[in-house]
Motif scaffolding. Structure first.
Motif, PDB file in Angstrom:
ATOM      1  N   LYS A 117      43.867  38.783  56.455  1.00  0.00           N
ATOM      2  CA  LYS A 117      44.686  38.405  55.307  1.00  0.00           C
ATOM      3  C   LYS A 117      43.994  37.419  54.374  1.00  0.00           C
ATOM      4  O   LYS A 117      44.633  36.895  53.457  1.00  0.00           O
ATOM      5  CB  LYS A 117      46.007  37.801  55.786  1.00  0.00           C
ATOM      6  N   ILE A 118      42.725  37.163  54.599  1.00  0.00           N
ATOM      7  CA  ILE A 118      42.017  36.154  53.806  1.00  0.00           C
ATOM      8  C   ILE A 118      40.762  36.773  53.206  1.00  0.00           C
ATOM      9  O   ILE A 118      39.965  37.394  53.918  1.00  0.00           O
ATOM     10  CB  ILE A 118      41.640  34.929  54.663  1.00  0.00           C
ATOM     11  N   TRP A 119      40.589  36.590  51.901  1.00  0.00           N
ATOM     12  CA  TRP A 119      39.345  36.958  51.227  1.00  0.00           C
ATOM     13  C   TRP A 119      38.653  35.657  50.835  1.00  0.00           C
ATOM     14  O   TRP A 119      39.030  34.984  49.888  1.00  0.00           O
ATOM     15  CB  TRP A 119      39.628  37.817  50.005  1.00  0.00           C
ATOM     16  N   GLN A 120      37.639  35.287  51.608  1.00  0.00           N
ATOM     17  CA  GLN A 120      36.906  34.045  51.378  1.00  0.00           C
ATOM     18  C   GLN A 120      35.436  34.294  51.703  1.00  0.00           C
ATOM     19  O   GLN A 120      34.936  33.909  52.756  1.00  0.00           O
ATOM     20  CB  GLN A 120      37.476  32.923  52.250  1.00  0.00           C
ATOM     21  N   PRO A 121      34.720  34.954  50.793  1.00  0.00           N
ATOM     22  CA  PRO A 121      33.347  35.359  51.104  1.00  0.00           C
ATOM     23  C   PRO A 121      32.365  34.201  51.175  1.00  0.00           C
ATOM     24  O   PRO A 121      31.331  34.315  51.823  1.00  0.00           O
ATOM     25  CB  PRO A 121      32.998  36.313  49.958  1.00  0.00           C
ATOM     26  N   PRO A 126      32.368  33.697  56.734  1.00  0.00           N
ATOM     27  CA  PRO A 126      32.919  34.504  55.627  1.00  0.00           C
ATOM     28  C   PRO A 126      34.041  35.416  56.099  1.00  0.00           C
ATOM     29  O   PRO A 126      33.978  36.015  57.168  1.00  0.00           O
ATOM     30  CB  PRO A 126      31.708  35.312  55.150  1.00  0.00           C
ATOM     31  N   LYS A 127      35.067  35.488  55.286  1.00  0.00           N
ATOM     32  CA  LYS A 127      36.210  36.359  55.574  1.00  0.00           C
ATOM     33  C   LYS A 127      36.353  37.350  54.432  1.00  0.00           C
ATOM     34  O   LYS A 127      36.401  36.967  53.264  1.00  0.00           O
ATOM     35  CB  LYS A 127      37.484  35.533  55.748  1.00  0.00           C
ATOM     36  N   PHE A 128      36.431  38.623  54.794  1.00  0.00           N
ATOM     37  CA  PHE A 128      36.479  39.698  53.805  1.00  0.00           C
ATOM     38  C   PHE A 128      37.739  40.545  53.993  1.00  0.00           C
ATOM     39  O   PHE A 128      37.677  41.768  54.031  1.00  0.00           O
ATOM     40  CB  PHE A 128      35.235  40.578  53.915  1.00  0.00           C
ATOM     41  N   GLY A 129      38.872  39.897  54.122  1.00  0.00           N
ATOM     42  CA  GLY A 129      40.121  40.637  54.275  1.00  0.00           C
ATOM     43  C   GLY A 129      40.517  41.328  52.980  1.00  0.00           C
ATOM     44  O   GLY A 129      40.699  40.676  51.944  1.00  0.00           O
ATOM     45  N   ILE A 130      40.657  42.641  53.023  1.00  0.00           N
ATOM     46  CA  ILE A 130      40.972  43.395  51.807  1.00  0.00           C
ATOM     47  C   ILE A 130      42.475  43.590  51.613  1.00  0.00           C
ATOM     48  O   ILE A 130      42.885  44.148  50.596  1.00  0.00           O
ATOM     49  CB  ILE A 130      40.279  44.775  51.820  1.00  0.00           C
ATOM     50  N   LEU A 131      43.295  43.124  52.548  1.00  0.00           N
ATOM     51  CA  LEU A 131      44.745  43.289  52.383  1.00  0.00           C
ATOM     52  C   LEU A 131      45.268  42.582  51.133  1.00  0.00           C
ATOM     53  O   LEU A 131      46.089  43.157  50.403  1.00  0.00           O
ATOM     54  CB  LEU A 131      45.474  42.792  53.630  1.00  0.00           C
ATOM     55  N   ALA A 210      50.767  38.517  38.375  1.00  0.00           N
ATOM     56  CA  ALA A 210      50.744  39.980  38.435  1.00  0.00           C
ATOM     57  C   ALA A 210      51.530  40.606  37.293  1.00  0.00           C
ATOM     58  O   ALA A 210      51.148  41.664  36.780  1.00  0.00           O
ATOM     59  CB  ALA A 210      51.306  40.446  39.782  1.00  0.00           C
ATOM     60  N   LEU A 211      52.619  39.972  36.870  1.00  0.00           N
ATOM     61  CA  LEU A 211      53.411  40.530  35.773  1.00  0.00           C
ATOM     62  C   LEU A 211      52.626  40.509  34.467  1.00  0.00           C
ATOM     63  O   LEU A 211      52.619  41.496  33.719  1.00  0.00           O
ATOM     64  CB  LEU A 211      54.714  39.747  35.619  1.00  0.00           C
ATOM     65  N   THR A 212      51.954  39.404  34.189  1.00  0.00           N
ATOM     66  CA  THR A 212      51.139  39.326  32.975  1.00  0.00           C
ATOM     67  C   THR A 212      50.029  40.369  32.990  1.00  0.00           C
ATOM     68  O   THR A 212      49.787  41.058  31.990  1.00  0.00           O
ATOM     69  CB  THR A 212      50.538  37.917  32.839  1.00  0.00           C
ATOM     70  N   SER A 296      50.853  37.967  48.724  1.00  0.00           N
ATOM     71  CA  SER A 296      52.187  37.777  48.168  1.00  0.00           C
ATOM     72  C   SER A 296      52.609  39.043  47.445  1.00  0.00           C
ATOM     73  O   SER A 296      51.826  39.642  46.708  1.00  0.00           O
ATOM     74  CB  SER A 296      52.200  36.589  47.198  1.00  0.00           C
ATOM     75  N   PHE A 297      53.872  39.421  47.647  1.00  0.00           N
ATOM     76  CA  PHE A 297      54.419  40.581  46.963  1.00  0.00           C
ATOM     77  C   PHE A 297      55.184  40.188  45.698  1.00  0.00           C
ATOM     78  O   PHE A 297      55.737  41.053  45.028  1.00  0.00           O
ATOM     79  CB  PHE A 297      55.348  41.357  47.901  1.00  0.00           C
ATOM     80  N   GLY A 298      55.237  38.912  45.379  1.00  0.00           N
ATOM     81  CA  GLY A 298      55.951  38.461  44.196  1.00  0.00           C
ATOM     82  C   GLY A 298      55.194  38.783  42.923  1.00  0.00           C
ATOM     83  O   GLY A 298      53.973  38.608  42.851  1.00  0.00           O
ATOM     84  N   ILE A 299      55.911  39.218  41.915  1.00  0.00           N
ATOM     85  CA  ILE A 299      55.260  39.587  40.658  1.00  0.00           C
ATOM     86  C   ILE A 299      54.897  38.364  39.825  1.00  0.00           C
ATOM     87  O   ILE A 299      54.120  38.482  38.868  1.00  0.00           O
ATOM     88  CB  ILE A 299      56.154  40.532  39.833  1.00  0.00           C
TER      89      ILE A 299
END
Length: 360
Positions: A117-121, A126-131, A210-212, A296-299
């Motif tokens: 759940k983490i993208w921190q290259p 290094p963490k490459f979570g693509i979720l 995400a909305l913008t 986060s699923f929030g827009i």
């Protein structure tokens, strides 16, 4: 027949035949070259991404290797010698070597790392979570289609059936001109104006979210969906419309219940093209979404897409590293998604929907 003789002599002239052969060869060569270039690009992307799974180099692992041996401080190498407290004598013992042991980093397999759940290259581990990237891409694409597709389809219906030819000649090119706008211009417009309007309207914490970004992508996909949908509606036989009006239906009922279902295969293909455009857009997503990989699923929360990640990080990544290969892997996922959309369009839209609505 005598009027056609000069034309026939011109068409059958040997020099004319040579020109035709040359033009035909040029067209075929250009087409073959274009296909070859596309195949070479795909081959390069797949080759770079495959190193992530088939390489035996240490860079393919997900941790920074450490020997675990203690590092001993050398008092002669620095004038600031460490001091150690002695509880028995209440004195400080100077110039005594201090052993420091580096902790072992947490080891993750490649698949555990990719689906974390983490993208921190840029990190010691290094963490490459693509979720988070999948969620961000899905959010912005869905928002763009929910806003852009209805507007484009309604505009196509209006232009095709309700306005005069003079108005159509003005409005249709104006809408299609939006497709020629550079993405960076739309992204800058969202960054400066749309973000401020969204924040003031909904009283939210983040200007860029995400909305913008979805609104910016909707601006980009609307002319594409409009153009294809309008062409599909224009090809519906006018006899359908005349028969519906003769039975007492209104103009709107005819357009909505007769003409639109008849053109549904083309309209559905237009929406799929819009989805592909929104999914692969880079600059608008990079400038307007906040570009933060959040689970986060929030827009109203910032997000990051596949394309924005590639655009933001490819210029700074180390060639041949794990980070480098994963960015190409994201490119492969983009290609597979686009290819799947095209396959769905060919296999489902053109065959099943056309049989259902056109009786062929």
């Amino acid at each position: 027949m005598s009027k056609l003789d000069p034309l026939l002599r011109y068409l059958l002239h040997p020099s004319r035949r040579k020109i035709d052969v040359f033009a035909e060869t040029l067209v075929k060569g250009t087409a073959a070259t274009s296909i070859l270039i596309i195949l070479l690009i795909f081959f390069f992307v797949f080759r770079e991404a495959s190193s992530l799974f088939f390489s035996d180099s240490p860079q393919a692992t997900s941790t920074i290797q450490s020997s675990g041996a203690p590092t001993e401080y050398n008092p002669d190498s620095s004038s600031d010698a460490p001091a150690e407290y002695n509880p028995d004598g209440d004195t400080l013992e100077l110039n005594k070597p201090v052993a420091v042991t580096a902790p072992e980093p947490e080891k993750l397999s490649l698949f555990e790392n990719l689906f974390s759940k983490i993208w921190q290259p840029v990190s010691s581990v290094p963490k490459f979570g693509i979720l988070p990237l999948i969620i961000g891409t899905a959010k912005t694409t869905i928002i763009a289609i929910l806003i852009g597709a209805p507007l484009a389809i309604l505009a196509a219906l209006n232009i095709t059936f309700f306005v005069s030819p003079r108005v159509r000649e003005i409005v249709k090119p104006a809408i299609e001109m939006l497709a020629n706008f550079p993405s960076v211009v739309i992204g800058f417009f969202c960054l400066m104006d749309v973000a401020t309007l969204v924040k003031a309207t909904f009283d939210i914490d983040f200007r860029l979210n995400a909305l913008t970004g979805g609104i910016g992508l909707a601006i980009a996909v609307t002319p594409i969906i409009f153009t294809v949908a309008e062409d599909a509606l224009s090809t519906v036989p006018q006899s359908y419309r005349q028969a519906s009006l003769a039975l007492g239906a209104t103009e709107w009922q005819t357009a909505y219940r007769v003409m639109l279902p008849a053109a549904l295969p083309g309209v559905f293909a237009a929406v799929l093209l819009g989805i592909g455009r929104a999914f692969g857009e880079t600059m608008i997503a990079l400038m307007a979404t906040g570009n933060a990989p959040m689970m986060s699923f929030g827009i109203f929360d910032p997000s990051r897409t596949f394309a924005a990640t590639i655009g933001a990080e490819m210029g700074e990544v180390i060639w041949g590293s794990e980070h480098y290969n994963i960015l190409f892997f994201l490119g492969v996922l983009l290609f597979l998604f686009t290819f799947s959309l095209n396959a769905i369009t060919e296999l489902y839209v053109k065959k099943r929907l056309m049989k259902k609505f056109q009786g062929s």
